[in-house]
Design an enzyme around this catalytic site. Structure first.
Site, PDB file in Angstrom:
ATOM      1  N   GLY A  70       0.807  -1.214   0.000  1.00  0.00           N
ATOM      2  CA  GLY A  70       0.000   0.000   0.000  1.00  0.00           C
ATOM      3  C   GLY A  70       0.842   1.266   0.000  1.00  0.00           C
ATOM      4  CG  ASN A 150      -5.410   4.028   9.033  1.00  0.00           C
ATOM      5  OD1 ASN A 150      -5.842   5.107   8.624  1.00  0.00           O
ATOM      6  ND2 ASN A 150      -4.263   3.935   9.670  1.00  0.00           N
ATOM      7  CB  SER A 198      -2.021  -3.207   1.306  1.00  0.00           C
ATOM      8  OG  SER A 198      -1.073  -3.945   2.017  1.00  0.00           O
ATOM      9  N   GLY A 199      -2.147  -6.374  -0.035  1.00  0.00           N
ATOM     10  CA  GLY A 199      -2.592  -7.756   0.111  1.00  0.00           C
ATOM     11  C   GLY A 199      -2.802  -8.237   1.533  1.00  0.00           C
ATOM     12  CG  HIS A 200      -0.376  -6.783   4.978  1.00  0.00           C
ATOM     13  ND1 HIS A 200      -0.537  -6.394   6.283  1.00  0.00           N
ATOM     14  CD2 HIS A 200       0.039  -5.696   4.304  1.00  0.00           C
ATOM     15  CE1 HIS A 200      -0.218  -5.117   6.395  1.00  0.00           C
ATOM     16  NE2 HIS A 200       0.139  -4.670   5.205  1.00  0.00           N
ATOM     17  CB  THR A 236      12.154 -10.220 -10.577  1.00  0.00           C
ATOM     18  OG1 THR A 236      13.327 -10.059 -11.376  1.00  0.00           O
ATOM     19  CG2 THR A 236      11.573 -11.604 -10.771  1.00  0.00           C
ATOM     20  CB  CYS A 321       2.453   5.175  25.195  1.00  0.00           C
ATOM     21  SG  CYS A 321       3.028   6.404  26.350  1.00  0.00           S
TER      22      CYS A 321
END
Lengths: 384, 147
Positions: A70, A150, A198-200, A236, A321
């Site tokens: 991402g 998010n 984003s894949g994850h 690649t 924190c």
């Protein structure tokens, strides 16, 4: 272990891993090699993955470019378009609640002669189309607004912002990292010119993402080198990553309805119970126009990290924190929360792998912990 | 990221609470910065007979408060004045770099309570509190910003 931090990252599903494994050991060939030895060539797997990703957002296969994630997609979309089209104008519009991959990219461009307007959001974290419209100038070339936040889950009026941009002849990018696989997306119907994913975030692997670039849109390359990805992104190809991301996205999109119903029920139980049973709390973000999996709550008089450390479940906080910085989350400050309240935030982000039993156990554990931390807090003295 | 000792003092903090007839009370920190420590002491014949704390803050803030109370309990006022943030860190088997300011705050909280003790007795405060005793130990101002 109960994992409630799915907005941070997700577990790779078994079906996804099963789809990826042959690409490591069988068709491991270089997808760009000219020879087409049957069995080892990975080009077919890559094309198929690209088609799957395209189908999931209403794009065509040649409009999908695989990236490392991402952040790269955001960087490429914004820098690539701004630098390529500098002659047309140097003004970019974004919002105050974007992910740092967008905000820091915009700050980089500011240091390099671009002008950026950071449009504020309302107290629920929503971007208003009128505010984008007011920010548009003659030299505006790009608008970038996140699909869904998010931290607090608010879903923005993306189709309306896209329509406004197209009416004004401005290119529209959206960071949809949290939205892809979670809510229906159609880039054509929503007037989106570029979209980052984003894949994850949807049970795919880490290290793979994609940028959708509408056909005909020109941008400078970010990663220079070989001619991979139609000559626009060197390196690649990460075929196992692309295959895994596609498999995960297909699972997410094919089962979106049932998954949304399940996750929303858990989300709503968490929100409704916490608001009803724990005093001095507030829900962050919009109550209904929010991601099905996001719960963001501020607990007054306590600090977020101490809450997280006390819980057995893995959740997240916008407190200073936990982030390594000293200011609380820029998103919580942008929706108008004072620092001391923003420090007491907790984010639960669910997935369809979570269960209602886990939610119930969490709710049972949460109340006494909040009570205990408040009893230790000098801020709570005299409150009750 | 935390040592076992920090986690122990966070999960089972020693000396939490208030002392009703305390004769030394000090508060340091600022809610804006995300940490406030309040120390209560009962000092008799120059010895800290009892000490309790209340803290709003992260795991390290709670653990350093707890350890600081352990380190001064039963000590003389003069001995307690020698308490340094380094001693608190060592006793906790270390702190992550971003959390060092919590140990500074714990030292300041002890000093703030002792300063109050001297004030109440109408005596001159025999130490300098470095200007931090009643200020927010906001690390921006200490050049400790991690970003």
């Amino acid at each position: 272990m109960v994992y409630f931090d799915n907005a941070a990252t997700t577990k790779v599903k078994q079906e996804v891993l099963d789809a990826m494994l042959p690409v490591f050991t069988e068709n491991y060939g270089n997808a760009s090699s000219t020879y087409t030895t049957p069995g080892i060539n990975a080009r077919e797997a890559l094309t198929e993955a690209r088609q799957t990703v395209a189908d999931a957002i209403g794009a065509s296969e040649r409009e999908i470019y695989f990236t490392a994630g991402g952040s790269e997609s955001d960087n490429w979309a914004i820098k690539g378009y701004a630098l390529k089209n500098r002659a047309k104008g140097n003004h970019i519009i974004t919002t105050t609640v974007e992910h740092h991959a967008v905000l820091h990219t915009c700050e980089f461009l500011e240091k390099n002669g671009f002008e950026v307007t950071y449009v504020p959001v309302d107290s629920e974290g929503m971007v208003h189309v009128e505010d984008i419209e007011k920010a548009i100038k003659d030299n505006t070339v790009l608008v970038t607004v996140m699909f869904a936040n998010n931290e607090i889950g608010t879903i923005n009026p993306i189709a309306e912002i896209g329509a406004l941009c197209h009416e004004k002849g401005i290119v529209f990018h959206t960071d949809a990292v949290q939205a892809v696989g979670a809510v229906p997306i159609d880039v054509k119907a929503m007037n989106i010119d570029m979209l980052s994913m984003s894949g994850h975030k949807f049970h795919g692997p880490k290290g793979i993402g994609a940028l959708y670039v509408r056909k005909g849109l020109r941008l400078d390359n970010l990663i220079h080198g070989g001619a991979q990805e139609q000559g626009r992104r060197a390196g690649t190809e990460n075929v196992p990553g692309a295959v895994g991301m596609a498999a995960a996205l297909k699972l997410a999109v094919d089962h979106m309805e049932e998954k949304t119903a399940k996750v929303t029920a858990m989300r709503d139980k968490l929100i409704d119970t916490i608001l009803a049973e724990i005093p001095y709390v507030r829900l962050n973000g919009h109550r209904t126009k929010r991601l099905p999996n996001n719960v963001s709550i501020c607990f007054r008089y306590i600090e977020g990290e101490s809450l997280l450390l006390s819980l057995d479940m893995k959740v997240s906080s916008g407190s200073a924190c936990t982030s390594g910085s000293l200011d609380p989350s820029h998103v919580l400050l942008a929706i108008g929360l004072p620092h001391e309240i923003a420090h007491g935030s907790m984010r639960v982000s669910l997935s369809d792998l979570n269960t209602m039993d886990e939610v119930d156990a969490f709710l049972k554990e949460l109340g006494p912990i909040v009570k205990r931390l408040r009893s230790m807090s000098p801020l709570f003295e005299g409150v009750e | 990221m935390y040592s076992e000792k920090v986690m122990d003092h966070f999960a089972n903090p020693r000396n939490v609470g208030e002392i009703e007839d305390a004769n030394a009370v000090g508060t340091v920190g600022n809610a804006k910065c995300g940490d406030i420590m309040k120390m209560y002491m009962k000092i008799e014949d120059g010895v800290i007979k009892d000490v309790k704390f209340k803290t709003f803050g992260c795991g390290a803030a709670i653990a350093t408060s707890s350890m600081a109370t352990e380190l001064v309990k039963g000590k003389t006022v003069e001995e307690a004045l020698e308490l340094s943030n380094k001693a608190v860190i060592e006793a906790l088997d270390g702190l992550p770099p971003a959390k060092i300011h919590c140990s500074v705050l714990a030292e300041d909280a002890i000093k703030a309570a002792l300063e109050d003790y001297y004030h109440r007795r109408g005596e001159a405060v025999p130490f300098e509190c470095g200007g931090d005793c009643h200020e927010c130990a906001h690390a921006h101002e200490h050049g400790m910003d991690q970003e």
